[in-house]
Design an enzyme around this catalytic site. Structure first.
Site, PDB file in Angstrom:
ATOM      1  N   TYR A  18     -72.066  61.069 -13.778  1.00 49.79           N
ATOM      2  CA  TYR A  18     -70.935  60.292 -14.286  1.00 49.79           C
ATOM      3  C   TYR A  18     -69.708  60.539 -13.393  1.00 49.79           C
ATOM      4  O   TYR A  18     -69.076  59.609 -12.904  1.00 49.79           O
ATOM      5  CB  TYR A  18     -70.674  60.703 -15.750  1.00 49.79           C
ATOM      6  CG  TYR A  18     -69.303  60.376 -16.281  1.00 49.79           C
ATOM      7  CD1 TYR A  18     -68.987  59.081 -16.694  1.00 49.79           C
ATOM      8  CD2 TYR A  18     -68.310  61.354 -16.399  1.00 49.79           C
ATOM      9  CE1 TYR A  18     -67.728  58.782 -17.190  1.00 49.79           C
ATOM     10  CE2 TYR A  18     -67.058  61.073 -16.892  1.00 49.79           C
ATOM     11  CZ  TYR A  18     -66.768  59.784 -17.295  1.00 49.79           C
ATOM     12  OH  TYR A  18     -65.516  59.491 -17.782  1.00 49.79           O
ATOM     13  N   LYS A  77     -67.403  58.225 -10.955  1.00 47.40           N
ATOM     14  CA  LYS A  77     -65.970  58.034 -11.230  1.00 47.40           C
ATOM     15  C   LYS A  77     -65.176  58.260  -9.934  1.00 47.40           C
ATOM     16  O   LYS A  77     -64.157  57.613  -9.703  1.00 47.40           O
ATOM     17  CB  LYS A  77     -65.466  58.984 -12.324  1.00 47.40           C
ATOM     18  CG  LYS A  77     -65.974  58.718 -13.726  1.00 47.40           C
ATOM     19  CD  LYS A  77     -65.540  57.383 -14.324  1.00 47.40           C
ATOM     20  CE  LYS A  77     -64.131  57.294 -14.802  1.00 47.40           C
ATOM     21  NZ  LYS A  77     -63.832  55.979 -15.431  1.00 47.40           N
TER      22      LYS A  77
HETATM   23  N1  NDP Z   1     -62.983  60.009 -23.458  1.00 49.37           N
HETATM   24  C1  NDP Z   1     -62.486  60.885 -22.570  1.00 49.37           C
HETATM   25  O1  NDP Z   1     -62.226  62.049 -22.876  1.00 49.37           O
HETATM   26  C2  NDP Z   1     -62.198  60.430 -21.178  1.00 49.37           C
HETATM   27  C3  NDP Z   1     -62.471  59.138 -20.762  1.00 49.37           C
HETATM   28  N2  NDP Z   1     -62.172  58.741 -19.488  1.00 49.37           N
HETATM   29  C4  NDP Z   1     -62.409  57.366 -19.064  1.00 49.37           C
HETATM   30  O2  NDP Z   1     -61.730  56.507 -19.963  1.00 49.37           O
HETATM   31  C5  NDP Z   1     -62.419  55.270 -20.070  1.00 49.37           C
HETATM   32  C6  NDP Z   1     -62.604  54.924 -21.523  1.00 49.37           C
HETATM   33  O3  NDP Z   1     -63.354  55.956 -22.154  1.00 49.37           O
HETATM   34  P1  NDP Z   1     -63.711  55.895 -23.688  1.00 49.37           P
HETATM   35  O4  NDP Z   1     -62.803  54.983 -24.388  1.00 49.37           O
HETATM   36  O5  NDP Z   1     -63.843  57.304 -24.132  1.00 49.37           O
HETATM   37  O6  NDP Z   1     -65.180  55.270 -23.603  1.00 49.37           O
HETATM   38  P2  NDP Z   1     -65.918  54.250 -24.589  1.00 49.37           P
HETATM   39  O7  NDP Z   1     -67.367  54.419 -24.335  1.00 49.37           O
HETATM   40  O8  NDP Z   1     -65.440  54.424 -25.992  1.00 49.37           O
HETATM   41  O9  NDP Z   1     -65.424  52.827 -24.061  1.00 49.37           O
HETATM   42  C7  NDP Z   1     -65.945  52.176 -22.941  1.00 49.37           C
HETATM   43  C8  NDP Z   1     -66.263  50.743 -23.297  1.00 49.37           C
HETATM   44  O10 NDP Z   1     -66.792  50.085 -22.136  1.00 49.37           O
HETATM   45  C9  NDP Z   1     -67.950  49.377 -22.537  1.00 49.37           C
HETATM   46  N3  NDP Z   1     -68.856  49.118 -21.419  1.00 49.37           N
HETATM   47  C10 NDP Z   1     -69.786  49.953 -20.907  1.00 49.37           C
HETATM   48  N4  NDP Z   1     -70.465  49.348 -19.925  1.00 49.37           N
HETATM   49  C11 NDP Z   1     -69.952  48.103 -19.799  1.00 49.37           C
HETATM   50  C12 NDP Z   1     -70.249  47.005 -18.977  1.00 49.37           C
HETATM   51  N5  NDP Z   1     -71.231  47.051 -18.077  1.00 49.37           N
HETATM   52  N6  NDP Z   1     -69.532  45.872 -19.102  1.00 49.37           N
HETATM   53  C13 NDP Z   1     -68.552  45.794 -20.030  1.00 49.37           C
HETATM   54  N7  NDP Z   1     -68.232  46.802 -20.858  1.00 49.37           N
HETATM   55  C14 NDP Z   1     -68.910  47.954 -20.761  1.00 49.37           C
HETATM   56  C15 NDP Z   1     -68.556  50.271 -23.582  1.00 49.37           C
HETATM   57  O11 NDP Z   1     -69.577  49.633 -24.330  1.00 49.37           O
HETATM   58  P3  NDP Z   1     -70.786  50.558 -24.907  1.00 49.37           P
HETATM   59  O12 NDP Z   1     -70.146  51.532 -25.855  1.00 49.37           O
HETATM   60  O13 NDP Z   1     -71.695  49.580 -25.553  1.00 49.37           O
HETATM   61  O14 NDP Z   1     -71.375  51.252 -23.712  1.00 49.37           O
HETATM   62  C16 NDP Z   1     -67.330  50.633 -24.387  1.00 49.37           C
HETATM   63  O15 NDP Z   1     -67.006  49.630 -25.312  1.00 49.37           O
HETATM   64  C17 NDP Z   1     -63.710  55.427 -19.274  1.00 49.37           C
HETATM   65  O16 NDP Z   1     -63.546  54.850 -18.009  1.00 49.37           O
HETATM   66  C18 NDP Z   1     -63.868  56.927 -19.133  1.00 49.37           C
HETATM   67  O17 NDP Z   1     -64.531  57.241 -17.935  1.00 49.37           O
HETATM   68  C19 NDP Z   1     -61.588  59.602 -18.607  1.00 49.37           C
HETATM   69  C20 NDP Z   1     -61.299  60.888 -18.968  1.00 49.37           C
HETATM   70  C21 NDP Z   1     -61.597  61.413 -20.265  1.00 49.37           C
END
Ligand code: NDP
Ligand SMILES: CC(C)CCC[C@@H](C)[C@H]1CC[C@H]2C3=C(CC[C@]12C)[C@@]1(C)CCC(=O)C[C@@H]1CC3
Length: 345
Positions: free
Chosen positions: A144, A148
């Site tokens: 992952y 990133k």
């Molecule tokens: N949570 C954390 O602590 C941290 C998060 N981040 C980054 O923050 C961002 C958001 O994270 P977070 O809100 O926790 O993650 P979530 O999994 O809650 O949200 C990500 C969303 O993107 C969707 N998604 C995944 N693949 C695709 C695709 N191919 N096309 C369209 N949509 C897609 C997911 O759908 P589905 O759920 O169906 O896969 C989900 O709805 C990410 O980029 C993550 O890397 C960075 C640091 C820390």
């Protein structure tokens, strides 16, 4: 020659807007008077004034449709780290992000704000008050994180003032808050299985946990400060609560707030890491036959047993960032939002 009419700067799209961070971002953008389009692989809620486009960000045509008349794009979609699916991370975070950039450029989007991660510089060993100048991890802790890093590079390199396409990356760390499907649920599940009795190491390691509304605030500030003459163009910014906390104190506060016991017994870090590595190897070898998901992965043990906290001085300097919600208030609001995860419920 026909002049191209630029869409209003308050028309934005949130790719990944159905997710944990994305939904909080959408709600705040609406509150601030933005018109919001959500593009996500699923639709998890409905909100008046939000146009949903369900699709895969690897599908350029679907993105082009969703990005019509949009001037600002937030890209916070990613497969969950726990999926541990190398091919999927590559497809969505790297190849998909390339497609997002192309679609933005073709649609005349002016600003792209990427949600990256502070983990892009983390190699499983201590980081104290890490600045953005730290080099990318040469040995990222998992697939992952590896993707990133590539994703962040792609977005920052695409910044082109001459073409009027500006980009910035936000690096949050340890996002928590209401509706988070990962941190608190994993913690409670581990506690319910009786595995939250141990502290890995001496328990003094400091970590950033960042309340989701502060992360949202950082994203919107970045979008609003991203201009051709601003220092933000093509740069990455740590966004944290600016209150590093002992990892095990944070875990204990959440657990106790939900009625569970805090972990008490210490285990040596190297021993637990070694066992986690062994389990991970066994799971890898057995993968063709059976899919095992160990609780103690090397990545989780490293996150739980080392220092990893970051300076947000650059965000303070360049965009006036200050975290609006304190850690104490964030924890209280988070605990209150999970009545169904309380002990005995
Ligand atoms: N949570 C954390 O602590 C941290 C998060 N981040 C980054 O923050 C961002 C958001 O994270 P977070 O809100 O926790 O993650 P979530 O999994 O809650 O949200 C990500 C969303 O993107 C969707 N998604 C995944 N693949 C695709 C695709 N191919 N096309 C369209 N949509 C897609 C997911 O759908 P589905 O759920 O169906 O896969 C989900 O709805 C990410 O980029 C993550 O890397 C960075 C640091 C820390
Ligand atoms: C980047 C970090 C600041 C945020 C970490 C989020 C998750 C990775 C963590 C949420 C719950 C944590 C957890 C553990 C490791 C890290 C988390 C998954 C353990 C597996 C650590 C070892 C234990 O004793 C059990 C823990 C359960 C909860």
């Amino acid at each position: 020659m026909a002049t191209r009419i630029r869409p209003s700067s308050k028309r934005c799209a949130v790719i990944g807007g159905s997710g944990f961070l994305g939904r909080h971002l959408v709600e705040k953008l609406l509150e601030k008077g933005y018109t919001v389009t959500v593009f996500d692989i699923r639709q998890s809620y409905e909100l008046p004034g939000v146009a949903f486009h369900v699709g895969d960000l690897c599908d350029k045509q679907a993105l082009l449709t969703a990005l019509q008349d949009v001037s600002l794009v937030f890209h916070c979609a990613s497969p969950a780290p726990a999926s541990d699916d190398r091919a999927l991370f590559q497809k969505v975070n790297v190849d998909g992000t390339r497609i997002v950039i192309q679609a933005c450029q073709e649609r005349g989007v002016q600003k792209l704000v990427l949600t990256s991660s502070a983990s892009v510089v983390f190699e499983g060993t201590d980081i104290k008050d890490g600045k953005e100048e730290l080099p990318y991890a040469k040995k990222p802790i998992d697939y992952y994180t590896e993707t990133k890093i590539q994703q962040e590079k792609l977005v920052l390199e695409a910044c082109d003032k001459d073409k009027g396409f500006l980009t910035v990356a936000i690096r949050p760390h340890g996002i928590f808050g209401p509706q988070d499907p990962q941190l608190v649920p994993i913690l409670v599940d581990t506690a319910r299985r009786g595995k939250m009795k141990f502290i890995i190491g001496d328990g003094s390691n400091l970590v950033d946990f960042t309340f989701v509304e502060n992360v949202v605030h950082g994203h919107i500030l970045a979008a609003e400060h991203l201009k051709p003459d601003s220092p933000l163009c093509g740069k990455a910014y740590h966004i944290t609560n600016d209150e590093p906390v002992r990892f095990w104190d944070f875990m204990s506060q959440v657990l106790v707030g939900l009625g569970y016991d805090a972990p008490r017994y210490h285990l040596p870090y190297q021993l637990v890491y070694g066992i986690a590595l062994l389990l991970w190897l066994v799971a890898l070898l057995l993968r063709p036959l059976v899919r095992i998901k160990p609780t103690f992965t090397p990545m989780r043990v490293a996150l739980a047993g080392t220092h990893h906290y970051y300076s947000c001085a650059r965000a303070k300097e360049d965009m006036g960032y200050r975290p609006p919600v304190s850690l104490k208030e964030g924890i209280t609001r988070t605990v209150e939002s999970y009545p169904h995860l309380r002990k005995g419920v």
